[in-house]
Scaffold this motif. Structure first.
Motif, PDB file in Angstrom:
ATOM      1  N   HIS A 105     -13.449 -66.753  76.498  1.00  0.00           N
ATOM      2  CA  HIS A 105     -14.206 -65.614  77.017  1.00  0.00           C
ATOM      3  C   HIS A 105     -13.955 -65.342  78.496  1.00  0.00           C
ATOM      4  CE1 HIS A 105     -16.473 -69.071  78.145  1.00  0.00           C
ATOM      5  NE2 HIS A 105     -17.682 -68.544  78.204  1.00  0.00           N
ATOM      6  N   ALA A 106     -13.838 -66.381  79.310  1.00  0.00           N
ATOM      7  CA  ALA A 106     -13.631 -66.165  80.746  1.00  0.00           C
ATOM      8  C   ALA A 106     -12.289 -65.488  81.012  1.00  0.00           C
ATOM      9  CB  ALA A 106     -13.719 -67.492  81.495  1.00  0.00           C
ATOM     10  N   GLN A 107     -11.243 -65.968  80.351  1.00  0.00           N
ATOM     11  CA  GLN A 107      -9.908 -65.396  80.579  1.00  0.00           C
ATOM     12  C   GLN A 107      -9.838 -63.944  80.119  1.00  0.00           C
ATOM     13  OE1 GLN A 107      -7.410 -67.202  82.229  1.00  0.00           O
ATOM     14  NE2 GLN A 107      -6.685 -65.090  82.414  1.00  0.00           N
ATOM     15  N   LEU A 108     -10.475 -63.641  78.977  1.00  0.00           N
ATOM     16  CA  LEU A 108     -10.472 -62.261  78.491  1.00  0.00           C
ATOM     17  C   LEU A 108     -11.133 -61.337  79.507  1.00  0.00           C
ATOM     18  CD1 LEU A 108     -10.093 -60.099  76.287  1.00  0.00           C
ATOM     19  CD2 LEU A 108     -12.320 -60.779  75.379  1.00  0.00           C
ATOM     20  N   ALA A 109     -12.285 -61.750  80.044  1.00  0.00           N
ATOM     21  CA  ALA A 109     -12.998 -60.907  80.998  1.00  0.00           C
ATOM     22  C   ALA A 109     -12.203 -60.724  82.288  1.00  0.00           C
ATOM     23  CB  ALA A 109     -14.366 -61.515  81.302  1.00  0.00           C
ATOM     24  N   ILE A 110     -11.618 -61.806  82.788  1.00  0.00           N
ATOM     25  CA  ILE A 110     -10.812 -61.709  84.012  1.00  0.00           C
ATOM     26  C   ILE A 110      -9.599 -60.801  83.788  1.00  0.00           C
ATOM     27  CG2 ILE A 110      -9.305 -63.016  85.561  1.00  0.00           C
ATOM     28  CD1 ILE A 110     -12.234 -63.363  86.189  1.00  0.00           C
ATOM     29  N   ASP A 111      -8.969 -60.916  82.625  1.00  0.00           N
ATOM     30  CA  ASP A 111      -7.814 -60.060  82.322  1.00  0.00           C
ATOM     31  C   ASP A 111      -8.221 -58.586  82.259  1.00  0.00           C
ATOM     32  OD1 ASP A 111      -6.131 -62.230  82.249  1.00  0.00           O
ATOM     33  OD2 ASP A 111      -6.098 -62.393  80.057  1.00  0.00           O
ATOM     34  N   LEU A 112      -9.410 -58.298  81.719  1.00  0.00           N
ATOM     35  CA  LEU A 112      -9.876 -56.916  81.661  1.00  0.00           C
ATOM     36  C   LEU A 112     -10.114 -56.366  83.072  1.00  0.00           C
ATOM     37  CD1 LEU A 112     -12.363 -57.036  78.634  1.00  0.00           C
ATOM     38  CD2 LEU A 112     -10.190 -55.789  78.752  1.00  0.00           C
ATOM     39  N   ILE A 113     -10.674 -57.183  83.943  1.00  0.00           N
ATOM     40  CA  ILE A 113     -10.902 -56.748  85.326  1.00  0.00           C
ATOM     41  C   ILE A 113      -9.571 -56.463  86.018  1.00  0.00           C
ATOM     42  CG2 ILE A 113     -11.605 -57.596  87.605  1.00  0.00           C
ATOM     43  CD1 ILE A 113     -13.930 -56.593  86.046  1.00  0.00           C
ATOM     44  N   ARG A 114      -8.567 -57.283  85.725  1.00  0.00           N
ATOM     45  CA  ARG A 114      -7.253 -57.086  86.339  1.00  0.00           C
ATOM     46  C   ARG A 114      -6.553 -55.837  85.822  1.00  0.00           C
ATOM     47  NH1 ARG A 114      -5.781 -63.421  85.470  1.00  0.00           N
ATOM     48  NH2 ARG A 114      -6.362 -64.205  87.553  1.00  0.00           N
TER      49      ARG A 114
END
Length: 418
Positions: free
Chosen positions: A391-400
């Motif tokens: 979940h953390a990586q998915l959210a960070i990737d969306l922000i990027r």
């Protein structure tokens, strides 16, 4: 159908049904020095909310290692998990599988901050005192009214030799478990916090257990932004999973609270998962403007396809508005607002056989379960528990990758900056 796996029961007295266990499974040494997290003298507002039933763990036994669940940190009442405990042992000494973190910033849960603000008549000094009192009294940051907490960022100070978290001293991290179960001590009386935002700069320490979750902060974004993203990273991850698995050939998704942090991320995740149409619900024109200015995936115009201004607490009004904008009921409805009373509208707005995802600590199990039954709604209702693998990586990737979502987050942070 109700999937009880994902439900949290937020009514405070129910947290203490576990008193029936009434046994200490893991305990702390008798010579424990609790001076690092003393309980304040006098009847504070927090201690007045302490349940009268249950008993403290008064007969301790030495143990070679603590419980990976943190059971050895529970002081009161005996036999419950740390999240359900009234008070935790927040001493800085760690067990072999624990990690101690030097705390830099807390991020309070939105529902908790709203309740504290309203109870304090929005007086920043009273809000600050209330949060400090909760932490000092309970050894953790768990609002005794909402039952929720938040999360934190900090630097790893010490790692036990048996810790499975893969962290090293000096790592800058965000915890991905709730403050409601994290042993916490604040040593600066929150003097750097103005009491007007959910992000709380502070100094102190926190303890992570063997079953805790943490992520290293990314190097390409400010810590404040990373903290805000990781605080709500469970929402887009579960939204992506549910939309991806939807039996609808062209899933229609409604996001209630789409201009907020979890809402904007969930909208982007829904599109990434294949949503054909996304309806964003906001409470007023100002939020509608924010949402309309957010670009969608790949720079497309709009993070959502339709914007609806409606009161999420008006079940008939919001459901009719969503269905009019979408051309029918939504296959997936995601609730990302921090006020109570939004269950009925989300249920009515969702197609038979569809799914409602609740991402608010203000969600009522009773209102959702009995409300759906009362209108003969055959919908699956999920309350996101804040954890989905990756979940953390998915959210960070969306922000990027989604400038519109990042812009919403940055605006929220700047609105509360000094």
């Amino acid at each position: 159908m109700i999937d009880n796996k994902f439900y949290r029961i937020l009514t405070l007295p129910l947290h203490y049904l576990a008193y029936l266990a009434n046994r200490v499974l893991f305990t702390i040494p008798t010579n424990a020095d609790l001076s690092e997290s003393p309980e304040p003298e006098g009847p504070s507002p927090v201690t007045q909310l302490r349940p009268e039933t249950g008993r403290a763990s008064s007969h301790y036994q030495d143990v070679a290692a603590g419980s990976p669940l943190g059971l050895h940190r529970v002081l009161e009442p005996a036999g419950v998990l740390p999240q359900a405990a009234w008070r935790l042992d927040a001493r800085p000494d760690i067990w072999p599988d624990e990690v101690r973190v030097r705390v830099h910033r807390l991020n309070l849960d939105a529902a908790s901050f709203r309740q504290l603000s309203e109870a304090s008549n929005r007086d920043p000094s009273k809000i600050r005192s209330a949060v400090a009192d909760i932490i000092a009294t309970r050894g953790k940051m768990q609002n005794p009214v909402t039952g929720s907490g938040g999360m934190l960022t900090g630097t790893v100070e010490e790692v036990g030799p048996d810790s499975p978290l893969g962290l090293q001293a000096g790592d800058k991290i965000a915890t991905l478990v709730s403050l409601s179960l994290t042993p916490l001590v604040v040593t600066d009386a929150l003097v750097r916090w103005d009491g007007t935002s959910e992000q709380v700069p502070c100094d102190g320490h926190a303890i992570l257990f063997g079953r805790s979750i943490a992520a290293k902060l990314p190097d390409d974004m400010p810590a404040e932004l990373a903290l805000a993203v990781m605080d709500v990273c469970g929402a887009p991850a579960l939204t992506h999973r549910v939309v991806s698995a939807s039996p609808a050939s062209e899933p229609v998704v409604a996001v209630i609270g789409a201009a907020g942090k979890s809402g904007s991320l969930s909208a982007a995740a829904a599109r990434k998962a294949g949503a054909a149409r996304i309806v964003g619900v906001v409470p007023h024109e100002a939020e509608a403007l924010i949402l309309s200015q957010a670009s969608g995936p790949g720079g497309r115009s709009g993070l959502v396809d339709e914007i609806v201004i409606a009161d999420a607490r008006d079940p008939v009004g919001v459901s009719e508005a969503i269905q009019e904008a979408a051309g029918g009921p939504a296959d997936v409805t995601v609730v990302c607002v921090d006020v109570p009373g939004c269950e009925g509208g989300a249920i009515l707005a969702t197609a038979q056989g569809g799914t409602v995802i609740f991402f608010s600590m203000a969600t009522s199990f009773t209102a959702a379960a009995l409300g759906a039954e009362g209108v003969a709604a055959d919908v699956t209702m999920l309350v996101g528990n804040g954890y989905v693998p990756g979940h953390a990586q998915l959210a960070i990737d969306l922000i990027r990758s989604e400038p519109g979502v990042r812009g919403i987050f940055q605006r929220r942070i700047e609105d509360h900056s000094e």
